[in-house]
Design a protein around this motif. Structure first.
Motif, short mmCIF file in Angstrom:
data_model
loop_
_atom_site.label_atom_id
_atom_site.label_comp_id
_atom_site.label_asym_id
_atom_site.label_seq_id
_atom_site.Cartn_x
_atom_site.Cartn_y
_atom_site.Cartn_z
N ILE A 147 37.28 43.23 81.52
CA ILE A 147 36.65 42.30 82.32
C ILE A 147 36.14 42.90 83.49
O ILE A 147 36.80 43.43 84.45
N ASN A 148 34.69 42.94 83.98
CA ASN A 148 34.45 43.50 85.19
C ASN A 148 35.02 43.07 86.43
O ASN A 148 35.33 41.90 86.50
N ARG A 149 35.25 43.82 87.45
CA ARG A 149 35.86 43.41 88.65
C ARG A 149 35.03 42.76 89.81
O ARG A 149 35.15 42.33 90.73
N ARG A 150 33.48 42.81 89.51
CA ARG A 150 32.46 41.99 90.39
C ARG A 150 32.97 40.43 89.92
O ARG A 150 33.09 39.63 90.96
N ASP A 151 33.00 40.20 88.60
CA ASP A 151 33.15 38.52 88.42
C ASP A 151 34.94 38.26 88.41
O ASP A 151 34.98 37.20 88.83
N ALA A 152 35.59 39.17 88.28
CA ALA A 152 37.24 38.76 88.40
C ALA A 152 37.55 39.99 89.01
O ALA A 152 38.47 40.86 88.54
N PRO A 153 37.77 40.00 90.25
CA PRO A 153 38.20 41.01 91.37
C PRO A 153 39.76 40.90 90.93
O PRO A 153 40.58 40.15 90.95
N GLY A 154 40.41 42.42 90.69
CA GLY A 154 41.66 42.45 90.51
C GLY A 154 42.12 42.43 89.12
O GLY A 154 43.30 42.62 88.93
N TYR A 155 41.31 42.07 88.03
CA TYR A 155 41.81 41.85 86.81
C TYR A 155 42.25 43.24 86.31
O TYR A 155 41.85 44.40 86.53
N HIS A 156 43.17 43.25 85.52
CA HIS A 156 44.05 44.19 85.25
C HIS A 156 43.34 45.15 84.37
O HIS A 156 43.41 46.58 84.59
N VAL A 157 42.46 45.05 83.48
CA VAL A 157 41.85 45.76 82.46
C VAL A 157 40.31 45.85 82.85
O VAL A 157 39.72 44.60 82.56
N ALA A 158 39.65 46.77 83.40
CA ALA A 158 38.33 46.72 83.87
C ALA A 158 37.47 47.74 83.13
O ALA A 158 36.13 47.52 83.28
N ALA A 159 38.05 48.44 82.40
CA ALA A 159 37.17 49.46 81.58
C ALA A 159 37.54 49.67 80.19
O ALA A 159 38.76 49.50 79.84
N VAL A 160 36.74 50.01 79.27
CA VAL A 160 37.00 50.27 78.03
C VAL A 160 38.00 51.20 77.51
O VAL A 160 38.86 51.19 76.84
N GLU A 161 37.82 52.22 78.54
CA GLU A 161 38.56 53.33 78.37
C GLU A 161 40.22 53.16 78.50
O GLU A 161 41.28 53.74 77.98
N GLN A 162 40.36 52.24 79.54
CA GLN A 162 41.74 51.91 79.87
C GLN A 162 42.35 51.05 78.96
O GLN A 162 43.35 51.18 78.35
N ALA A 163 41.61 49.96 78.15
CA ALA A 163 41.78 49.39 76.95
C ALA A 163 42.27 50.36 75.82
O ALA A 163 43.32 49.93 75.06
N ALA A 164 41.40 51.10 75.60
CA ALA A 164 41.74 52.09 74.53
C ALA A 164 42.85 52.91 74.83
O ALA A 164 43.88 53.01 73.73
N GLU A 165 43.36 52.86 75.91
CA GLU A 165 44.39 53.85 76.41
C GLU A 165 45.97 53.04 75.98
O GLU A 165 46.75 53.36 75.58
N THR A 166 45.54 51.68 76.34
CA THR A 166 46.64 51.00 76.09
C THR A 166 46.87 50.44 74.72
O THR A 166 47.86 50.44 74.20
#
Length: 254
Positions: A139-158
Motif C-alpha cells: 500500500i503506497n505511503r502517500r495514502d497510508a504513511p508508515g504502512y509496513h509493506v509499500a513495495a511489490v519487491e518487499q512483499a515478494a521478499e516476505t
C-alpha cells in the motif's frame, strides 16, 4: 477477463446483502469486501447462493481505530490481537466459502523487528487458513504513511521468506502506480506470486477509465501473461456506483 466488485467501495449506501445483489445485476463475476463481520455469515452465504457469485476476499480487522490502526500483523507487541484477527477472518471466510483473506500489516514504519513479527504472524495465518489463500498487499505511503509493506519487491521478499504455498501478493494497480510506477513490468515479474489484482484510476482512485493507466491495454497484457484470476474493482465512484459502470464492457470483452 473476470471482474470482481469490491463492496468496501462500491454500493456503500446499501447493506452488504443488497450490495451483493446489485453487483450480480450489474454483471460482475464475483464480489469481495473489507470487514463484513457485523453481518451474519449465514445471511451473506445465502445472498451469495442466491446470486451465484463467489466471495473472493475479505480483510482482517484494522484494530483500534482511535489509535489510528490500519492492520495488526506487523505490529510488535500486538501478536495476540493480530492472531485473534486472523482467526476471526479465516473462520468467517470458511463459513461463507470465501477463497482469500487479506492479512493487513499495519503502520509499523518498517524495520527488522516488525518484519520478523509479520513473518511469524503470516506463518500462523497460512497454517490456520488451510486451503484459504492469505494475501498481503503493498500500500503506497502517500495514502497510508508508515504502512509496513509499500513495495511489490518487499512483499515478494516476505512471501519467499515465509515459503508457504497459500501466501500470495494482492497487487493493487492503483497503489503500485502511485507508490512505484512501472506497473506492467512489476506485474509480469511477480506474476507467479500474485494471488489477486485490483484496479482503480491513478492518481484519482476513481473509476478505472481515466488518468495514467489504460486498463483495457493492461488487461490484455495480463491475459497475454497467462493471468486467469479476477480484476477487483476497488475504486471510489465519482458520482455513485451505478452511473460509473461504463468501463466494464471494454475489459469484459477481452
Amino acid at each position: 477477463m473476470k471482474l470482481s466488485a469490491n463492496l468496501g467501495f462500491l454500493w456503500t449506501e446499501l447493506s452488504l446483502l443488497d450490495a451483493i445483489r446489485a453487483a450480480a445485476e450489474a454483471g460482475f463475476d464475483a464480489v469481495e469486501c473489507h470487514w463484513p463481520f457485523d453481518v451474519s455469515p449465514n445471511a451473506v452465504g445465502a445472498a451469495l447462493d442466491e446470486t451465484g457469485l463467489p466471495m473472493i476476499g475479505l480483510n482482517t480487522v484494522r484494530g483500534d481505530m482511535e489509535r489510528g490502526d490500519f492492520g495488526l500483523c506487523a505490529m510488535p507487541g500486538r501478536e495476540a490481537e493480530a492472531r485473534a484477527a486472523i482467526e476471526q477472518a479465516v473462520a468467517y471466510a470458511r463459513a461463507i466459502g470465501c477463497s482469500a483473506v487479506h492479512a493487513m500489516a499495519g503502520k509499523s514504519g518498517g524495520g527488522a523487528e516488525a518484519e520478523a513479527v509479520y513473518r511469524a504472524n503470516l506463518e500462523f495465518a497460512c497454517a490456520t487458513a488451510g486451503d484459504i489463500t492469505i494475501l498481503i498487499e503493498p500500500i503506497n505511503r502517500r495514502d497510508a504513511p508508515g504502512y509496513h509493506v509499500a513495495a511489490v519487491e518487499q512483499a515478494a521478499e516476505t512471501v519467499s521468506a515465509v515459503g508457504r504455498a497459500n501466501l500470495k501478493i494482492m497487487a493493487d494497480c492503483y497503489h503500485i502506480q502511485v507508490g512505484q510506477g512501472d506497473l506492467v513490468r512489476r506485474l509480469e515479474t511477480h506474476l507467479p506470486m500474485i494471488g489477486h489484482i485490483q484496479i482503480a484510476a491513478a492518481p484519482s482512485r476513481a473509476e478505472p477509465d481515466e488518468g495514467e493507466l489504460n486498463y483495457p491495454w493492461i488487461a490484455g497484457a495480463l491475459a497475454a501473461m497467462g493471468y486467469d484470476g479476477y480484476l477487483g474493482a476497488e475504486y471510489r465512484p465519482r458520482n455513485g456506483t451505478e452511473t460509473g459502470l461504463g468501463w466494464m464492457a471494454s475489459i469484459q470483452s477481452l
